[in-house]
Write an enzyme that holds these catalytic residues in place. Structure first.
Site, PDB file in Angstrom:
ATOM      1  N   ASP A  12       1.970  31.665 -34.729  1.00 27.21           N
ATOM      2  CA  ASP A  12       1.684  31.051 -33.444  1.00 27.21           C
ATOM      3  C   ASP A  12       0.217  30.622 -33.486  1.00 27.21           C
ATOM      4  OD1 ASP A  12       1.836  30.485 -30.579  1.00 27.21           O
ATOM      5  OD2 ASP A  12       0.663  32.319 -30.351  1.00 27.21           O
ATOM      6  N   TYR A  14      -2.073  29.543 -30.298  1.00 31.00           N
ATOM      7  CA  TYR A  14      -2.956  29.897 -29.183  1.00 31.00           C
ATOM      8  C   TYR A  14      -2.908  31.390 -28.877  1.00 31.00           C
ATOM      9  CZ  TYR A  14      -2.938  24.844 -28.594  1.00 31.00           C
ATOM     10  OH  TYR A  14      -3.056  23.484 -28.811  1.00 31.00           O
ATOM     11  N   ARG A  43      -5.097  29.296 -18.335  1.00 32.39           N
ATOM     12  CA  ARG A  43      -4.128  29.794 -19.323  1.00 32.39           C
ATOM     13  C   ARG A  43      -2.856  30.303 -18.646  1.00 32.39           C
ATOM     14  NH1 ARG A  43      -1.622  29.301 -24.062  1.00 32.39           N
ATOM     15  NH2 ARG A  43      -1.099  31.288 -25.036  1.00 32.39           N
ATOM     16  N   SER A 119       4.022  25.995 -32.806  1.00 35.26           N
ATOM     17  CA  SER A 119       3.310  26.074 -31.538  1.00 35.26           C
ATOM     18  C   SER A 119       3.989  25.246 -30.453  1.00 35.26           C
ATOM     19  CB  SER A 119       1.873  25.576 -31.721  1.00 35.26           C
ATOM     20  OG  SER A 119       1.179  25.557 -30.491  1.00 35.26           O
ATOM     21  N   ASN A 120       3.807  25.698 -29.220  1.00 34.43           N
ATOM     22  CA  ASN A 120       4.199  24.890 -28.068  1.00 34.43           C
ATOM     23  C   ASN A 120       3.257  23.709 -27.871  1.00 34.43           C
ATOM     24  OD1 ASN A 120       6.443  26.397 -27.378  1.00 34.43           O
ATOM     25  ND2 ASN A 120       5.379  27.651 -25.862  1.00 34.43           N
TER      26      ASN A 120
END
Length: 226
Positions: A12, A14, A43, A119-120
């Site tokens: 991942d 972040y 966030r 990742s998103n």
């Protein structure tokens, strides 16, 4: 449970490789006294918006969600977000600081394993960030859910990553600092390592990581059998 037979490692991005709250400095510069509040709310809403949009079937790219979350945070905290400040803060996301041990750990792991990120984040966010820190040589793939329009922890996101790698799912080790991400990856069938940098408690969602580590140095030692 332990880890075995790993051929590829997926990270991942972040909160796992990069500190999302390294934007506090820029937030504080633009909004003295509000830097930490802006960063934390930004966030929180960033994740909220991604999850909600996934559930209701109205996908929008993560760069748009990130902008919307920043707009919300500033309005909620009563600070004026000018176009110039908005651009500066979004640019700061393209230069997030990696955690201290990450560069050397990636260099060591890349010598023995196929490395990738899942990742998103949107391509417009991920590629500049990886390139800025010159991490490109370490990763065979920079994989974004934007290609399938399904945010993690949707099984479709992990399956898309699996399709990009020449491995069986049980040969992949997935790392994240987010418990929801580990839960999704473990449910899909990846081996998992939770990067528990904050010494938190793992969520009660029916899945457990194969391994819990506090940083990537521990992962290197674990895989080297030390």
């Amino acid at each position: 449970m332990g880890i075995s037979g790993v051929k590829a490692i997926i990270f991942d991005v972040y909160g796992t490789l990069f500190d999302v709250h390294s934007v506090i400095e820029k937030c504080e510069e633009l909004y003295p006294g509000h830097g930490q509040q802006i960063s934390e709310l930004w966030r929180t809403k960033q994740l909220d918006y991604a999850f909600i949009r996934h559930i209701i079937g109205r996908y929008r790219p993560f760069d748009e969600i990130t902008r919307n979350a920043l707009q919300y945070a500033c309005e909620q905290l009563g600070v004026s977000l000018t176009k110039e400040n908005e651009q500066e803060l979004l640019q700061a996301y393209l230069k997030l600081a990696p955690y201290e041990e990450v560069p050397q750990a990636l260099k060591q792991l890349a010598g023995s394993y196929q490395l990738a990120v899942l990742s998103n984040g949107s391509p417009s966010m991920l590629h500049p960030l990886v390139e800025y820190h010159q991490f490109n040589p370490y990763f065979s793939q920079v994989i974004t859910v934007d290609d399938v329009k399904q945010y993690k922890p949707s099984p479709a996101a992990y399956n898309y990553a699996l399709e990009q790698l020449d491995c069986r799912r049980e040969e992949i080790l997935f790392l994240s600092s987010n418990t929801w991400d580990i839960t999704g990856a473990a449910s899909f069938g990846f081996q998992t390592a939770w990067v528990n940098r904050k010494h938190a408690v793992f969520d009660y969602m029916g899945q457990k990581p194969n391994q819990i580590i506090s940083n990537l140095d521990e992962l290197v030692r674990l895989l080297e059998g030390k």
